[in-house]
Design a protein around this motif. Structure first.
Motif, PDB file in Angstrom:
ATOM      1  N   ARG A 336      12.257  48.704   3.183  1.00  0.00           N
ATOM      2  CA  ARG A 336      12.423  47.648   4.175  1.00  0.00           C
ATOM      3  C   ARG A 336      13.833  47.697   4.758  1.00  0.00           C
ATOM      4  O   ARG A 336      14.816  47.925   4.041  1.00  0.00           O
ATOM      5  N   ILE A 337      13.946  47.486   6.077  1.00  0.00           N
ATOM      6  CA  ILE A 337      15.242  47.455   6.755  1.00  0.00           C
ATOM      7  C   ILE A 337      15.689  46.009   6.840  1.00  0.00           C
ATOM      8  O   ILE A 337      14.977  45.145   7.376  1.00  0.00           O
ATOM      9  N   VAL A 338      16.883  45.725   6.291  1.00  0.00           N
ATOM     10  CA  VAL A 338      17.424  44.373   6.267  1.00  0.00           C
ATOM     11  C   VAL A 338      18.656  44.325   7.160  1.00  0.00           C
ATOM     12  O   VAL A 338      19.553  45.170   7.041  1.00  0.00           O
ATOM     13  N   ILE A 376      20.243  48.634   4.441  1.00  0.00           N
ATOM     14  CA  ILE A 376      21.071  47.538   4.933  1.00  0.00           C
ATOM     15  C   ILE A 376      21.756  47.957   6.232  1.00  0.00           C
ATOM     16  O   ILE A 376      22.452  48.975   6.278  1.00  0.00           O
ATOM     17  N   VAL A 377      21.573  47.152   7.270  1.00  0.00           N
ATOM     18  CA  VAL A 377      22.235  47.374   8.562  1.00  0.00           C
ATOM     19  C   VAL A 377      23.139  46.182   8.829  1.00  0.00           C
ATOM     20  O   VAL A 377      22.687  45.026   8.746  1.00  0.00           O
ATOM     21  N   SER A 378      24.417  46.462   9.148  1.00  0.00           N
ATOM     22  CA  SER A 378      25.357  45.376   9.438  1.00  0.00           C
ATOM     23  C   SER A 378      26.182  45.714  10.663  1.00  0.00           C
ATOM     24  O   SER A 378      26.488  46.883  10.914  1.00  0.00           O
ATOM     25  N   LEU A 388      29.546  49.454  12.953  1.00  0.00           N
ATOM     26  CA  LEU A 388      28.111  49.403  12.692  1.00  0.00           C
ATOM     27  C   LEU A 388      27.807  50.273  11.478  1.00  0.00           C
ATOM     28  O   LEU A 388      28.120  51.471  11.483  1.00  0.00           O
ATOM     29  N   SER A 389      27.187  49.686  10.448  1.00  0.00           N
ATOM     30  CA  SER A 389      26.933  50.390   9.192  1.00  0.00           C
ATOM     31  C   SER A 389      25.445  50.442   8.907  1.00  0.00           C
ATOM     32  O   SER A 389      24.733  49.436   9.065  1.00  0.00           O
ATOM     33  N   VAL A 390      24.961  51.652   8.481  1.00  0.00           N
ATOM     34  CA  VAL A 390      23.586  51.831   8.011  1.00  0.00           C
ATOM     35  C   VAL A 390      23.689  52.417   6.602  1.00  0.00           C
ATOM     36  O   VAL A 390      24.174  53.540   6.431  1.00  0.00           O
TER      37      VAL A 390
END
Length: 456
Positions: A336-338, A376-378, A388-390
């Motif tokens: 899952r992408i959060v 986790i995407v922030s 931008l972090s993946v």
């Protein structure tokens, strides 16, 4: 080649030595001749000073003949002295012999200035230094002519010439052997480099040349060896790419061809089977389209023809759309992408290209993430930058492989799915935005792809 180089060296050295010998010979000869001349002139000056001071007393005490008086006052040991009148006729001589010869001294003598020149005696041909010095005897102008033999001086000069020539020959021999050694140290490595370079030029990049030379040739050899290694790496990458891209092209084409033949040849194909076949053909066609698009983008980036359509962009909306579009694919992998910390962020970017980069990063994260894990995407920002972090938890990338991830065609697993172009294209797009793409990976904090973009 060695002989030619040494010959050129020797010609230069011999010309230099010849020029030096000539200059030295002329300088020494002038030095010695000027020494003889200066000695004669100095004697004449000193004698003339004394003669003027004590002339009247000496005449009254000892002499009745003024010429004999002058001869006695100006005479010099081992030097012939002759006295001439203003007309150039000899009137006295230290030998006692009066000849009928005449002289024609320079005009400066008659103006009171002494002169000198090298002459040869007409009787013997002997070389002498002749100094002409004007004096006045009882108010009349007379010319003193000092004649000093240069035979001994010439012998000394000849000895000096022989010694200097000998030294020059010794120097020439030393230079010859040094030049030969130097030429060999240059030519032999050059021959080796040329030989190996010719084999490299013919396509044999497994050859390596010696690179332990302690000069620019060593640097050249190391550079050529490095070039060969890079070419081999590129050939390996290209072979891997061809193998990978062939597999990537073959898989969708096989599906398209298989379902096409099934639908054409099987008259009993049901409506559901027909629709399923069309879905497969459409899906595989999309895969082909994406692959061809990546190849075109890479070609444009390599040729520096890819242009950006920059405009004010809501980066947070772009991130949300990319995450939403990849959720289905993530679900197929049971992950899952959060989305974390995705506040409103506006900057001057090419929206489509930035979305392409985000999609590539999410696709890679899904590909290597563990089942039942989170991606986790922030999105965070400060006054000057956007970050931008993946981040995913799955396959750990070895430290030595991280710098290679953005190389075209590179794959962590040789039989991995994909063309190995996504990260290479992503990095180039970020570079065009004057940004930075950083990748880190460890078992504790997972694998993170961080994009840093400037807001200015």
């Amino acid at each position: 080649m060695t002989r030619r180089v040494v010959l050129h060296f020797m010609i230069i050295i011999l010309l230099t030595l010849a020029l030096s010998e000539t200059v030295l010979t002329i300088a020494v000869r002038h030095y010695f001749y000027d020494g003889v001349k200066d000695t004669l002139l100095q004697h004449a000056e000193d004698a003339n000073t004394l003669y003027k001071k004590f002339n009247s007393q000496l005449v009254l005490s000892h002499w009745s003949n003024s010429l004999n008086e002058a001869m006695d006052s100006f005479e010099m040991k081992k030097t012939l002295l002759e006295i001439y009148d203003a007309g150039g006729d000899m009137v006295a001589s230290s030998t006692g012999l009066i000849s009928q010869s005449k002289i024609s001294p320079e005009g400066e003598v008659f103006e009171g200035e002494p002169t000198s020149k090298v002459e040869r005696l007409p009787q013997t041909g002997e070389k002498v230094m002749a100094v002409y010095y004007p004096i006045h005897i009882r108010g009349k102008l007379f010319i003193l002519r000092y004649l000093s033999s240069l035979t001994l001086v010439d012998k000394e000069l000849l000895l000096i010439d022989f010694v200097s020539i000998g030294c020059g020959l010794v120097i020439a021999l030393l230079v010859f052997f040094v030049s030969l050694k130097l030429a060999q140290s240059i030519v032999m490595p050059m021959k080796h480099i040329i030989k190996v370079s010719a084999k490299m030029a013919s396509g044999n990049f497994s050859m390596r040349m010696k690179d332990d030379y302690n000069n620019e040739l060593g640097t050249l050899a190391k550079t050529l060896n490095g070039m060969a290694e890079e070419i081999q790496k590129n050939e390996k990458l290209q072979n891997t790419f061809i193998s990978s891209i062939s597999h990537e092209l073959l898989t969708p084409l096989t599906g398209i061809k298989g379902w096409s033949e099934t639908m054409l040849m099987n008259e009993d194909t049901t409506q559901n089977e027909f629709r399923e076949g069309l879905k497969v053909i459409s899906h595989e066609s999309d895969r082909l389209k994406l692959l061809v698009g990546d190849l075109l983008d890479l070609s444009k980036l390599k040729q520096n023809t890819l242009t950006l359509n920059r405009q004010m962009t809501r980066l947070d909306e772009t991130v949300r759309q990319s995450v939403a579009s990849m959720q289905v694919k993530a679900a197929e992998k049971h992950c899952r992408i959060v989305l974390h910390h995705c506040k409103r962020s506006t900057a001057y970017f090419d929206r489509n290209r930035i979305q392409q980069v985000i999609t590539n990063l999410l696709d890679n994260a899904i590909k290597f993430a563990d089942r039942d894990s989170q991606i986790i995407v922030s999105l965070e920002e400060d006054e000057t930058t956007i970050r931008l972090s993946v981040r995913d938890w799955g396959v750990v990338i070895h430290t030595e492989d991280i710098p290679k991830l953005t190389n075209p065609f590179f794959q962590i697993h040789a039989n991995g799915r994909g063309s190995g172009l996504g990260l290479a294209i992503s990095k180039n797009i970020i570079d065009l935005h004057d940004g930075e793409l950083r990748i880190t990976s460890d078992s504790g904090s997972g694998t993170e792809a961080l994009i840093i973009l400037s807001k200015l």
